[in-house]
Design an enzyme around this catalytic site. Sequence first.
Site, short mmCIF file in Angstrom:
data_model
loop_
_atom_site.label_atom_id
_atom_site.label_comp_id
_atom_site.label_asym_id
_atom_site.label_seq_id
_atom_site.Cartn_x
_atom_site.Cartn_y
_atom_site.Cartn_z
CD GLN A 53 114.58 140.34 76.32
OE1 GLN A 53 114.30 141.33 75.65
NE2 GLN A 53 115.00 139.21 75.78
CD GLN A 107 116.78 135.44 72.55
OE1 GLN A 107 116.70 136.60 72.20
NE2 GLN A 107 117.45 134.53 71.87
CG ASP A 153 121.11 135.57 79.97
OD1 ASP A 153 120.54 135.47 78.88
OD2 ASP A 153 121.21 136.63 80.62
N GLY A 207 120.52 145.74 73.11
CA GLY A 207 120.49 146.69 72.00
C GLY A 207 119.14 146.57 71.32
N PRO A 236 117.64 146.22 78.60
CG PRO A 236 117.15 144.05 79.33
CD PRO A 236 116.51 145.38 79.05
CE LYS A 296 127.98 146.32 71.99
NZ LYS A 296 127.57 146.96 70.76
CE1 TYR A 345 124.82 137.11 70.40
CE2 TYR A 345 123.84 138.45 68.67
CZ TYR A 345 123.78 137.91 69.94
OH TYR A 345 122.70 138.16 70.74
CD GLU A 376 121.10 136.32 68.29
OE1 GLU A 376 121.39 137.17 67.44
OE2 GLU A 376 120.06 136.38 68.99
CG HIS A 431 116.85 137.81 65.09
ND1 HIS A 431 117.43 136.56 65.18
CD2 HIS A 431 117.61 138.62 65.88
CE1 HIS A 431 118.49 136.62 66.00
NE2 HIS A 431 118.62 137.87 66.42
CG HIS A 469 121.13 141.61 64.73
ND1 HIS A 469 122.19 140.75 64.54
CD2 HIS A 469 120.42 141.11 65.76
CE1 HIS A 469 122.11 139.77 65.42
NE2 HIS A 469 121.05 139.97 66.18
CD GLU A 470 117.60 142.82 67.30
OE1 GLU A 470 117.07 141.69 67.33
OE2 GLU A 470 118.70 143.05 67.83
CG MET A 503 113.75 140.79 72.36
SD MET A 503 114.88 139.37 72.32
CE MET A 503 113.78 138.11 71.66
CD GLU A 504 115.50 137.95 68.40
OE1 GLU A 504 116.01 138.93 68.99
OE2 GLU A 504 115.90 136.78 68.54
NE ARG A 543 123.23 147.82 73.36
CZ ARG A 543 123.62 148.25 72.18
NH1 ARG A 543 123.67 149.56 71.95
NH2 ARG A 543 123.97 147.41 71.24
N1 BES Z 1 118.06 138.14 70.41
C1 BES Z 1 119.09 139.05 70.75
C2 BES Z 1 119.01 139.55 72.16
C3 BES Z 1 119.10 138.46 73.22
C4 BES Z 1 120.02 137.44 73.13
C5 BES Z 1 118.27 138.50 74.31
C6 BES Z 1 120.07 136.46 74.11
C7 BES Z 1 118.32 137.52 75.28
C8 BES Z 1 119.23 136.50 75.19
C9 BES Z 1 119.12 140.23 69.79
O1 BES Z 1 118.76 139.92 68.49
C10 BES Z 1 120.53 140.72 69.73
O2 BES Z 1 121.36 139.98 69.30
N2 BES Z 1 120.78 141.95 70.14
C11 BES Z 1 122.10 142.55 70.12
C12 BES Z 1 122.28 143.45 68.93
C13 BES Z 1 122.91 142.88 67.74
C14 BES Z 1 123.16 143.97 66.71
C15 BES Z 1 124.15 142.08 67.97
C16 BES Z 1 122.24 143.41 71.35
O3 BES Z 1 121.27 143.52 72.10
O4 BES Z 1 123.28 144.00 71.55
ZN ZN Z 2 120.21 138.73 67.53
#
Ligand code: BES
Ligand code: ZN
Length: 608
Positions: free
Chosen positions: A144, A146, A380, A273, A271, A561, A388, A323, A304, A300-301, A275-276, A559
């Site tokens: 991962q 990002q 982070d 949902g 970790p 979130k 978002y 985002e 991106h 969403h992905e 990653m794009e 995950r």
């Molecule tokens: N690029 C993000 C994931 C991310 C953000 C990784 C910041 C590391 C640092 C990805 O596109 C994302 O936003 N994922 C969300 C899902 C989305 C539907 C809101 C997630 O993982 O929950």
């Molecule tokens: Zn995103």
Amino acid sequence: MKCFLSHFLTILMLNTSLAQPDPHSAAKPAEAVVTHLSLKLAVDFEKKVLSGMATYRIDKSEKSREIWLDTRNLKIEEVTYADGSKANYSWAEEKPFVGKALRVELKESTREFNIRYSTTSGSEAIQWLDAEQTQSKKPFLFTQGQAILSRTWIPIQDSPGIRFTWDAEIQTNPGYLAVMSGRNVTNKNESGLYKAQMELPVPAYLIALAIGDLEFSPIGERCGVYAEPQMLKSAADEFADVEKMLIAAESLYGPYLWGRYDVLVLPPSFPFGGMENPRLTFATPTIIAGDRSLTALIAHELAHSWSGNLVTNSNWNDFWLNEGFTVYFERRIMEALYGADYAGMLEVLGYGDLMSTLQDIGMDSPDTRLKLSLEGRDPDDGMSDIAYEKGCFLLRYLEQQVGRAAFDAFLKTYFKEFGFKGITTERFLDFLKRKLKLNEVQMEVVNRWIFSPGLPAECIVPSSSRFEAVKLAVQQFEGGEKKASELPTSGWSSHEWLYFIRNLSSQQNEARLSALNNQFGWYTSGNSELRFAWLMNRIQAGDIRALPHAEKFLGEVGRRKFILPMYTALFAQPSMQEEGLKMFKKYKSGYHAVTRNSVEERIESLKK
Ligand code: BES
Ligand code: ZN
């Protein structure tokens, strides 16, 4: 000469975003910049090490005698020039989060050099999974990148404003498949040698690798899914509409430039949902609900591929440009496929998330501004729902001000103008002013939205008629008018269910509580969002009977979130704090570093 000059100019243009220095990278691209990376790595699942060679092609200013790369927790073995002779190198002092910058000495003629290196147990991008953490019962690894983790598995200029092409050769064990965020040119084979390449310039955070007992199933002309064999069929079924999403996205904002779009379903410790990663979205298995109800995440992905991967925030202070645009785009894709009613529900849920985030971090907190200031911090830390949802609602405001047709035309030119370049908030504002011709009052609103904390009163509060019916059902149930079994829930989508649970009071009396549990069984729901929402309701009520269910969830899923708010809620209940800490101790080794570090920070702040 002409060719060289135009190449150099292209690179300069690609990196024009560097007018604003990146506080999280030591790269000095004006001196020397990586234009192509070749990786040759071998994988040792037993020692949990990747090792091998990285070769860099560079562009440099004539007088420059050095190139700066970002690294963190890597073991550098040797640096050589293209002719094999040794190159001198030195280190800058280690800095928290950003790591230790590596300075390689260059000769006037140097256009290529190599680094032989290996990863360490501190290479936080990589999660090494033991056999028991996967469905196939075989070891697995994924990376991962990002926001600033790519430097923990590749010495690289790890700034989103710096783009380069790359190719890779990965040697792994026979019987495994290695896939990357590029063109994967090798099928599963017995030699275990895999090649991938990315011919379009990308920033370092978008390089990713996964290795495991993976198989592939096509789901359309340009789309397919990779998963462990046990998951493959349900994954292909869940994502059946992906090709349609791709077509809808293209008709909104222009051609998809990356060739294929595949989804990789990872083990549950992933970790995020999603990653794009270009051409290959990495996704959590927790979106496989069995009814395609959580596929907005794929939209969403996919989105991106335009906002983020094509037009990229030039440093993490401008994260909302990745985002916020993507959430807006995601909802437009969902609207195109499933209608305005459906997208409206997503928007109301998103608005709810925004409200609770604003409440959590505080309306006045500088972290509620869209333009962040993350210098000296882990990027982070500043990345929340603000980027978002507050970002998306700004775009909705603009859409409302100028009309959808004009706004769509604007976005289309935005992706064209800034494609393969970095974008800063300031440059976006300049473009907005020029193209949308907003008046002073509107520009004032936009500026306030971006640079001030909280949420402007001009934000359109979304509503959904389908959710109005859900609210009524909650009232009827809690007012005693209707029993759980009598509620008009037939035909409800999982979004309506989620809204129902989120609106249920946590103060349920015993009878109502057992009726809910018996009727709906959310503790064991296959839909991770519902299961999570219900668990949170019960934890916040201090209902200790929820503990074994929470423990099961925390032991299964990684995950962030879900995991971070759940531990936070447990820690906040005096009757649950100790249990929560015990659970974390038990399960932390199974989490990716991104998740583990966040929970650990929370625990630290408890002690203060
Ligand atoms: N690029 C993000 C994931 C991310 C953000 C990784 C910041 C590391 C640092 C990805 O596109 C994302 O936003 N994922 C969300 C899902 C989305 C539907 C809101 C997630 O993982 O929950
Ligand atoms: Zn995103």
